[in-house]
Design an enzyme around this catalytic site. Structure first.
Site, PDB file in Angstrom:
ATOM      1  N   CYS A  56       2.673  -2.155  -5.089  1.00 18.64           N
ATOM      2  CA  CYS A  56       3.420  -3.724  -5.194  1.00 18.64           C
ATOM      3  C   CYS A  56       2.500  -4.739  -4.876  1.00 18.64           C
ATOM      4  O   CYS A  56       1.929  -4.558  -3.666  1.00 18.64           O
ATOM      5  CB  CYS A  56       4.692  -3.442  -4.491  1.00 18.64           C
ATOM      6  N   CYS A  63       6.917  -2.731   4.349  1.00 17.81           N
ATOM      7  CA  CYS A  63       7.321  -2.014   3.031  1.00 17.81           C
ATOM      8  C   CYS A  63       6.144  -1.093   2.901  1.00 17.81           C
ATOM      9  O   CYS A  63       4.997  -1.115   2.744  1.00 17.81           O
ATOM     10  CB  CYS A  63       7.623  -2.686   1.871  1.00 17.81           C
ATOM     11  N   CYS A 100      21.956   2.468  -7.478  1.00 16.60           N
ATOM     12  CA  CYS A 100      21.363   1.206  -7.279  1.00 16.60           C
ATOM     13  C   CYS A 100      19.739   1.577  -7.660  1.00 16.60           C
ATOM     14  O   CYS A 100      19.173   2.658  -7.092  1.00 16.60           O
ATOM     15  CB  CYS A 100      21.003   0.744  -5.816  1.00 16.60           C
ATOM     16  N   ARG A 269      27.014  -3.318   4.090  1.00 18.33           N
ATOM     17  CA  ARG A 269      26.451  -1.877   3.993  1.00 18.33           C
ATOM     18  C   ARG A 269      25.388  -1.607   5.163  1.00 18.33           C
ATOM     19  O   ARG A 269      24.429  -2.185   5.356  1.00 18.33           O
ATOM     20  CB  ARG A 269      25.675  -1.765   2.613  1.00 18.33           C
TER      21      ARG A 269
HETATM   22  N1  SAM Z   1      10.695  -5.300  -4.823  1.00 15.14           N
HETATM   23  C1  SAM Z   1      12.132  -5.593  -4.636  1.00 15.14           C
HETATM   24  C2  SAM Z   1      12.116  -6.659  -3.734  1.00 15.14           C
HETATM   25  O1  SAM Z   1      11.481  -6.597  -2.698  1.00 15.14           O
HETATM   26  O2  SAM Z   1      13.096  -7.581  -3.901  1.00 15.14           O
HETATM   27  C3  SAM Z   1      13.010  -4.385  -4.708  1.00 15.14           C
HETATM   28  C4  SAM Z   1      12.778  -3.443  -3.710  1.00 15.14           C
HETATM   29  S1  SAM Z   1      12.664  -3.404  -1.599  1.00 15.14           S
HETATM   30  C5  SAM Z   1      12.266  -1.984  -1.138  1.00 15.14           C
HETATM   31  C6  SAM Z   1      14.407  -3.831  -1.248  1.00 15.14           C
HETATM   32  C7  SAM Z   1      14.613  -4.289   0.053  1.00 15.14           C
HETATM   33  O3  SAM Z   1      14.366  -2.815   1.136  1.00 15.14           O
HETATM   34  C8  SAM Z   1      13.533  -5.061   0.758  1.00 15.14           C
HETATM   35  O4  SAM Z   1      13.966  -6.387   0.769  1.00 15.14           O
HETATM   36  C9  SAM Z   1      14.075  -4.674   2.383  1.00 15.14           C
HETATM   37  O5  SAM Z   1      15.013  -5.369   2.819  1.00 15.14           O
HETATM   38  C10 SAM Z   1      14.325  -3.228   2.470  1.00 15.14           C
HETATM   39  N2  SAM Z   1      13.351  -2.284   2.962  1.00 15.14           N
HETATM   40  C11 SAM Z   1      12.278  -2.143   2.390  1.00 15.14           C
HETATM   41  N3  SAM Z   1      11.377  -1.348   3.346  1.00 15.14           N
HETATM   42  C12 SAM Z   1      12.105  -1.189   4.442  1.00 15.14           C
HETATM   43  C13 SAM Z   1      12.037  -0.360   5.393  1.00 15.14           C
HETATM   44  N4  SAM Z   1      10.815  -0.055   5.934  1.00 15.14           N
HETATM   45  N5  SAM Z   1      12.817  -0.587   6.471  1.00 15.14           N
HETATM   46  C14 SAM Z   1      13.994  -0.930   6.225  1.00 15.14           C
HETATM   47  N6  SAM Z   1      14.416  -1.713   4.956  1.00 15.14           N
HETATM   48  C15 SAM Z   1      13.373  -1.707   4.384  1.00 15.14           C
HETATM   49 FE1  SF4 Z   2       7.250  -4.796  -3.029  1.00 18.59          FE
HETATM   50 FE2  SF4 Z   2       8.143  -3.666  -1.183  1.00 18.59          FE
HETATM   51 FE3  SF4 Z   2       8.358  -6.319  -1.084  1.00 18.59          FE
HETATM   52 FE4  SF4 Z   2       9.949  -5.204  -2.548  1.00 18.59          FE
HETATM   53  S1  SF4 Z   2      10.086  -4.951  -0.425  1.00 18.59           S
HETATM   54  S2  SF4 Z   2       8.308  -6.759  -3.011  1.00 18.59           S
HETATM   55  S3  SF4 Z   2       8.678  -3.208  -3.216  1.00 18.59           S
HETATM   56  S4  SF4 Z   2       6.317  -4.717  -1.080  1.00 18.59           S
END
Ligand code: SAM
Ligand code: SF4
Ligand code: DTB
Length: 342
Positions: A56, A63, A100, A269
């Site tokens: 990404c 992330c 989801c 949630r």
């Molecule tokens: N890329 C899209 C976005 O960011 O909107 C969708 C996927 S993203 C992985 C969705 C959500 O997952 C993020 O906004 C974050 O709140 C949650 N998330 C991602 N990595 C995480 C982590 N290591 N621990 C907890 N929540 C996480």
């Molecule tokens: Fe990309 Fe992860 Fe950020 Fe979603 S949360 S925009 S997957 S880097």
């Protein structure tokens, strides 16, 4: 307590005062609000699938899927529609109510939309609720998803407006709000929450809940994630170096409770991070008004508690899976001024 107490005019001082309550008082009040609007022994089951993993371009510091991180997560292409439908059928068989689908994109490209639409239609045809999280959407993309019957769109604000720029630099808090507007305008239910335990302050947690609870309409779903610290991400490495920045369980439960009180009709949630949470902490979250979880042994890339552990926990706690549509899904209840609600 009635539906007419739904307010979108919370002040930060009011949210902060809730956080400051003695823990037992806070839990009692949250449980009261929970009972007034939801069956306290019912928990909604949702299942996640990463339909496009890793690589990404965004730099979200938490992330594993960011190309800026060194997490070892391999980038994949968008899954084939048939493979996604197979996984949805398995989730349905396992008792899940909502499927989801998440993609590691800044935004979907128009060339991906046909496959995305086919996924929404296919999962809906199985009788499951659909949710997608694909990054930023244009108004036209949101309308296409709505026309295909998408039930929910997940797009998190993640933290307080003040802290946002410390966690993510490749997009702004306001851009997040713009996509949420497009999703609302298209008539799709909103799933919006964030992450607790990123080394933020109590004031940030206040700002985070305040931002959600003062949206023009409360999100129908509010995911509260506990940070899953991933090695090779900015925040995972920061927490490994400074363990004191780690949030304690009580403060996490407080955040859930305040979210429940501030957004009485929303599904709150208990999302990422359950795998490393004790059953006692999860039980306190359910007492504090959490009424939805992710099931299965995987989130998007991180491990989840797993179905057998959850079945055992539900048995011990006397909880049951929510059947079908949740009773109060649209957060369209009348908004009354603070004075009238007091
Ligand atoms: N890329 C899209 C976005 O960011 O909107 C969708 C996927 S993203 C992985 C969705 C959500 O997952 C993020 O906004 C974050 O709140 C949650 N998330 C991602 N990595 C995480 C982590 N290591 N621990 C907890 N929540 C996480
Ligand atoms: Fe990309 Fe992860 Fe950020 Fe979603 S949360 S925009 S997957 S880097
Ligand atoms: C949300 O708030 N939590 C889910 C869902 N929305 C997409 C994602 C959690 C991701 C946890 C880390 C991982 O699996 O990589």
């Amino acid at each position: 307590m009635t539906a007419t107490t739904t307010r979108t005019d919370w002040t930060r001082a009011e949210i902060a005062a809730l956080f400051d309550l003695p823990f037992t008082e806070l839990l009692f009040r949250a449980a009261e609000v929970h009972r007034a609007h939801h069956a306290p022994d019912e928990v909604q089951l949702c299942t996640l699938l990463s339909i496009k993993t890793g690589g990404c371009p965004e730099d979200c510091g938490y992330c594993s899927q960011s190309a800026h991180a060194n997490s070892g997560v391999k980038a994949t292409k968008l899954m084939e529609v048939q493979g996604v439908l197979q996984r949805a059928a398995e989730a349905k068989d396992a008792g899940s109510q909502r499927f989801c689908m998440g993609a590691a994109w800044r935004n979907p490209k128009d060339r991906d939309m046909d496959a995305i639409i086919a996924m929404v239609q296919g999962v809906r045809a199985m009788g499951m609720e659909t949710c997608m999280t694909l990054g930023m959407l244009t108004p036209a993309q949101a309308r296409r998803l709505a026309d295909a019957g998408l039930d929910y769109y997940n797009h998190n604000i993640d933290t307080s407006p003040e802290r946002y720029g410390d966690v993510i630099t490749t997009r702004s808090f306001d851009e997040r709000l713009d996509t949420l507007d497009h999703v609302r305008d298209a008539g799709i239910n909103v799933c919006c929450g964030g992450i607790v335990g990123m080394g933020e302050t109590r004031a940030d947690r206040v700002g985070f809940v305040h931002a959600l609870a003062t949206l023009p309409r409360h999100p129908e779903s509010v995911p509260v994630n506990a940070l899953v610290p991933v090695k090779g991400t900015v925040l995972g490495d920061m927490l490994a170096d400074t363990p004191l920045a780690k949030i304690d369980d009580i403060e996490f439960v407080r955040t859930v409770a305040v979210a429940r009180i501030a957004m009485p009709l929303s599904m709150v949630r208990l999302s990422a991070g359950r795998e490393s949470m004790s059953e006692a902490t999860q039980a306190m979250c359910f007492l504090a008004g959490a009424n939805s979880i992710f099931t299965g042994d995987k989130l998007l890339t991180a491990a989840n508690a797993g179905d057998s552990a959850d079945a055992a926990m539900f048995g011990r706690l006397g909880l049951r899976a929510m059947a079908g549509e949740e009773p109060m899904r649209a957060c369209a209840a009348p908004v009354v001024p603070a004075a009238a609600a007091a």
